[in-house]
Design a protein around this motif. Structure first.
Motif, PDB file in Angstrom:
ATOM      1  N   UNK A   1       0.827  -1.209   0.000  1.00  0.00           N
ATOM      2  CA  UNK A   1       0.000   0.000   0.000  1.00  0.00           C
ATOM      3  C   UNK A   1       0.863   1.261   0.000  1.00  0.00           C
ATOM      4  N   UNK A   2       1.952   1.224   0.754  1.00  0.00           N
ATOM      5  CA  UNK A   2       2.871   2.355   0.781  1.00  0.00           C
ATOM      6  C   UNK A   2       3.496   2.578  -0.602  1.00  0.00           C
ATOM      7  N   UNK A   3       3.904   1.505  -1.246  1.00  0.00           N
ATOM      8  CA  UNK A   3       4.482   1.617  -2.585  1.00  0.00           C
ATOM      9  C   UNK A   3       3.457   2.159  -3.576  1.00  0.00           C
ATOM     10  N   UNK A   4       2.214   1.721  -3.466  1.00  0.00           N
ATOM     11  CA  UNK A   4       1.160   2.216  -4.350  1.00  0.00           C
ATOM     12  C   UNK A   4       0.934   3.703  -4.117  1.00  0.00           C
ATOM     13  N   UNK A   5       0.928   4.126  -2.845  1.00  0.00           N
ATOM     14  CA  UNK A   5       0.756   5.550  -2.544  1.00  0.00           C
ATOM     15  C   UNK A   5       1.885   6.388  -3.137  1.00  0.00           C
ATOM     16  N   UNK A   6       3.104   5.874  -3.032  1.00  0.00           N
ATOM     17  CA  UNK A   6       4.252   6.582  -3.601  1.00  0.00           C
ATOM     18  C   UNK A   6       4.111   6.694  -5.118  1.00  0.00           C
ATOM     19  N   UNK A   7       3.704   5.610  -5.767  1.00  0.00           N
ATOM     20  CA  UNK A   7       3.520   5.631  -7.218  1.00  0.00           C
ATOM     21  C   UNK A   7       2.402   6.591  -7.633  1.00  0.00           C
ATOM     22  N   UNK A   8       1.326   6.618  -6.874  1.00  0.00           N
ATOM     23  CA  UNK A   8       0.232   7.540  -7.180  1.00  0.00           C
ATOM     24  C   UNK A   8       0.693   8.984  -7.057  1.00  0.00           C
ATOM     25  N   UNK A   9       1.467   9.278  -6.031  1.00  0.00           N
ATOM     26  CA  UNK A   9       1.982  10.636  -5.843  1.00  0.00           C
ATOM     27  C   UNK A   9       2.931  11.005  -6.980  1.00  0.00           C
ATOM     28  N   UNK A  10       3.774  10.067  -7.385  1.00  0.00           N
ATOM     29  CA  UNK A  10       4.685  10.315  -8.504  1.00  0.00           C
ATOM     30  C   UNK A  10       3.898  10.578  -9.778  1.00  0.00           C
ATOM     31  N   UNK A  11       2.858   9.825  -9.973  1.00  0.00           N
ATOM     32  CA  UNK A  11       2.012  10.004 -11.155  1.00  0.00           C
ATOM     33  C   UNK A  11       1.371  11.390 -11.150  1.00  0.00           C
ATOM     34  N   UNK A  12       0.886  11.842 -10.002  1.00  0.00           N
ATOM     35  CA  UNK A  12       0.293  13.178  -9.895  1.00  0.00           C
ATOM     36  C   UNK A  12       1.335  14.252 -10.208  1.00  0.00           C
ATOM     37  N   UNK A  13       2.548  14.067  -9.676  1.00  0.00           N
ATOM     38  CA  UNK A  13       3.604  15.042  -9.925  1.00  0.00           C
ATOM     39  C   UNK A  13       3.971  15.084 -11.406  1.00  0.00           C
TER      40      UNK A  13
END
Length: 110
Positions: A33-45
């Motif tokens: 879940x932490x990795x998914x959150x990081x990927x989602x944030x990277x995608x937003x950026x």
């Protein structure tokens, strides 16, 4: 019938192993879940960066167009000043030649 039952110790060992496995799975889920959150944030950026680059490209295109128009206006202004200078010099030369010709005609009595 006694063969179908397990001892209390076996049951408790099974419970400990299941709790351990459940904890391991829960920890793994948390990591995922932490990795998914990081990927989602990277995608937003990345999306924000892409939008910013698009806006920058549009602004640059507009600036280039404006600079071209300003260059044309500047060239027109510079040529107008040069043209006025040439006209003034032409009038001055014509006046000098006219005065010289008038002086010569006066000298010869015309």
């Amino acid at each position: 019938m006694a063969e179908n039952f397990i001892s209390r110790d076996e049951h408790e060992e099974f419970c400990r192993r299941m709790e351990s496995e459940n904890k391991r799975l829960e920890d793994e889920n948390d990591r995922q879940n932490n990795r998914i959150n990081i990927l989602e944030e990277s995608s937003k950026q990345m999306q924000t960066l892409t939008t910013s680059v698009e806006k920058l490209a549009v602004n640059m295109e507009s600036m280039v167009r404006q600079m071209g128009q300003q260059g044309e206006r500047l060239e027109a202004l510079e040529s107008r000043d040069g043209e006025m200078w040439r006209k003034a010099m032409g009038y001055l030369v014509t006046a000098v030649i006219g005065a010289f010709v008038g002086y010569i005609f006066k000298q010869i009595g015309m």
